[in-house]
Write an enzyme that holds these catalytic residues in place. Structure first.
Site, short mmCIF file in Angstrom:
data_model
loop_
_atom_site.label_atom_id
_atom_site.label_comp_id
_atom_site.label_asym_id
_atom_site.label_seq_id
_atom_site.Cartn_x
_atom_site.Cartn_y
_atom_site.Cartn_z
N TYR A 196 0.81 -1.21 0.00
CA TYR A 196 0.00 0.00 0.00
C TYR A 196 0.85 1.26 0.00
CZ TYR A 196 -4.68 -1.86 0.88
OH TYR A 196 -5.90 -2.47 0.77
N LYS A 207 2.44 -15.30 2.97
CA LYS A 207 2.68 -16.03 1.73
C LYS A 207 4.17 -16.31 1.66
CE LYS A 207 1.34 -17.73 -2.26
NZ LYS A 207 0.47 -18.91 -2.40
N ASP A 218 -3.65 -18.11 0.80
CA ASP A 218 -4.62 -18.81 -0.06
C ASP A 218 -5.38 -19.86 0.74
OD1 ASP A 218 -2.18 -20.15 0.13
OD2 ASP A 218 -2.11 -20.78 -1.96
N ASP A 254 -6.97 -6.71 4.15
CA ASP A 254 -8.06 -6.03 3.43
C ASP A 254 -8.98 -7.07 2.79
OD1 ASP A 254 -9.48 -3.94 2.10
OD2 ASP A 254 -8.34 -4.36 0.27
N ASP A 268 -13.10 -8.49 4.06
CA ASP A 268 -14.33 -8.46 3.24
C ASP A 268 -14.92 -9.87 3.16
OD1 ASP A 268 -13.98 -5.70 2.58
OD2 ASP A 268 -14.74 -6.06 0.56
C1 IPM Z 1 -10.66 -0.65 3.49
C2 IPM Z 1 -10.62 -0.11 2.07
C3 IPM Z 1 -9.37 0.72 1.86
C4 IPM Z 1 -8.19 -0.22 1.97
C5 IPM Z 1 -9.29 1.50 0.53
C6 IPM Z 1 -10.47 2.38 0.31
C7 IPM Z 1 -8.04 2.32 0.48
O1 IPM Z 1 -10.77 -1.12 1.14
O2 IPM Z 1 -10.60 0.15 4.43
O3 IPM Z 1 -10.78 -1.86 3.65
O4 IPM Z 1 -7.83 -0.91 0.99
O5 IPM Z 1 -7.62 -0.29 3.07
MN MN Z 2 -11.29 -3.02 2.04
#
Ligand code: IPM
Ligand code: MN
Ligand code: NAD
Length: 347
Positions: free
Chosen positions: A136, A186, A218, A242, A246
């Protein structure tokens, strides 16, 4: 209690508004909220996604409640002006290196999870995501190779002190829970990950009571779906964290449920839902505000030590869900405001 409120873009303002209603309903003495523009909204108003005044307000606050940033209109801008730079800039400027993303199945949501009920009901995990390093924040660019082809590149790197401090956060979190830490990397391919793993093992000497394991990312993605109940705390780098968070959100029913705390070495923290600005549903009153409301609960707990008030908010959300208060993301019909009303009634 100085709190900076940064609503941002898309559904950010909608969900932040509801979280603020919940905070205000607690009647906390000394609560001082200051709103400021951020993201695409700030760019459109003043030419920068993280204006100096907004950064100053954030720096002066004890805690920051953040909505979401991201605007399709801005996707063509040069990277430094894109809305996402606001949240990345805040994380870096404020030294918010430790991102806590808890995922637990709320009772009554067994059928809303993308997993079978007997698999989802065992979920009670915490992802500890490093937030200040990795690919990042490395150098990056798009360059032209000698043969004329364009090449995009991003430098992935972790220094040992960066790994060490997030590893400590992971181990300490595990001690407050079920004493299990799984480090996700990884290391079979990446040198960055090999160093990560070596340092996590070094740090583990300080925490003999914690059972440490290692997993390739993975496999971790697969295990999160196969048997997520095996995880207590997972510690991982910025990019893997990240993605896995999700994924974890859908395992407990919706991305509209997952809160987060981003903490520094000091007492300041930023609190935000893990989801984005959801342009597809923005302005329609459909967003689930629970992730942001639960982020406000984390704010009270981590920045102000108000464990009782934090637990009250969490219990009100749990009861609302158990009573069937669901938005479209969970197969229900309540809108953003009605979901918040359901929480407030139970508070
Ligand atoms: C999160 C988002 C951010 C990240 C983006 C918007 C920069 O996806 O907070 O999870 O990747 O950290
Ligand atoms: Mn995110
Ligand atoms: P997203 O999280 O915004 O949306 C993904 C999907 O989940 C969409 O279908 C959306 O409608 C749904 N969703 C998200 N939050 C919801 C909620 N509270 N209630 C109900 N449904 C919800 O991810 P994306 O579409 O990949 O990204 C959209 C924008 O948000 C992009 O510009 C991205 O960069 C940005 N983003 C910002 C943050 C942040 O501010 N921390 C986080 C993730 C993405």
């Amino acid at each position: 209690m100085k709190i900076a409120v940064l609503p941002g873009d898309g559904i950010g303002p909608e969900v932040t508004h509801e979280a603020v209603r919940v905070l205000e309903a607690l009647g906390l003495p000394g609560l001082e909220l200051t709103a400021a523009p951020v993201g695409g909204a700030a760019y459109k108003a003043s030419g920068h996604p993280l204006p100096a005044e907004t950064l100053a307000i954030a720096k002066a606050a004890d805690a920051i409640l953040f909505g979401a940033v991201g605007d399709p209109d801005c996707d063509g801008l040069e990277r430094s002006l894109r809305p996402e730079q606001a949240i990345l800039g805040l994380r870096k400027e404020l030294g918010l290196f430790a991102n806590l993303r808890p995922a637990k199945l709320f009772k009554g949501l067994e059928d809303a999870s993308a997993l079978r009920p007997e698999v989802s009901s065992a979920i009670d995990l915490l992802i500890v995501r490093e937030l200040n390093g990795d690919v990042y924040f490395g150098e990056k660019g798009i360059r032209t190779l000698p043969d004329g082809r364009r090449q995009g590149w991003d430098m992935m790197a972790y220094a040992e002190d960066e790994v060490r401090r997030i590893a400590h956060v992971g181990f300490r979190a595990a001690i407050g829970r079920r004493n299990k830490l799984c480090s996700v990397d990884k290391a079979n391919v990446l040198e960055t990950s090999q160093l990560w793993r070596d340092v996590v093992i070094e740090v583990s000497a300080d925490y003999p009571e914690v059972e440490l394991s290692h997993m390739y990312v993975d496999n971790a993605a697969m295990q999160l779906v196969r048997n997520p109940g095996q995880f207590d705390v997972m510690v991982t780098g910025n990019l893997f964290g990240d993605i896995l968070s999700d994924q974890a959100s859908m395992c407990v029913g919706s991305i509209g449920l997952l809160a987060s705390a981003s903490l520094s070495e000091g007492t300041q923290g930023l609190y935000e839902p893990i989801h984005g600005s959801a342009p597809d549903i923005a302005g329609k009153g459909l967003a689930n505000p629970m992730a942001t409301v639960l982020s406000a609960a984390m704010l009270l707990r981590h920045s102000f030590g108000l464990e009782g008030e934090a637990a009250r908010i969490e219990a009100a959300v749990a009861r609302a869900l158990a009573d069937g208060a669901r938005g479209a993301d969970l197969g229900g019909s309540l809108g953003t405001v009605a979901i918040a009303d359901a929480i407030l009634e139970r508070l």
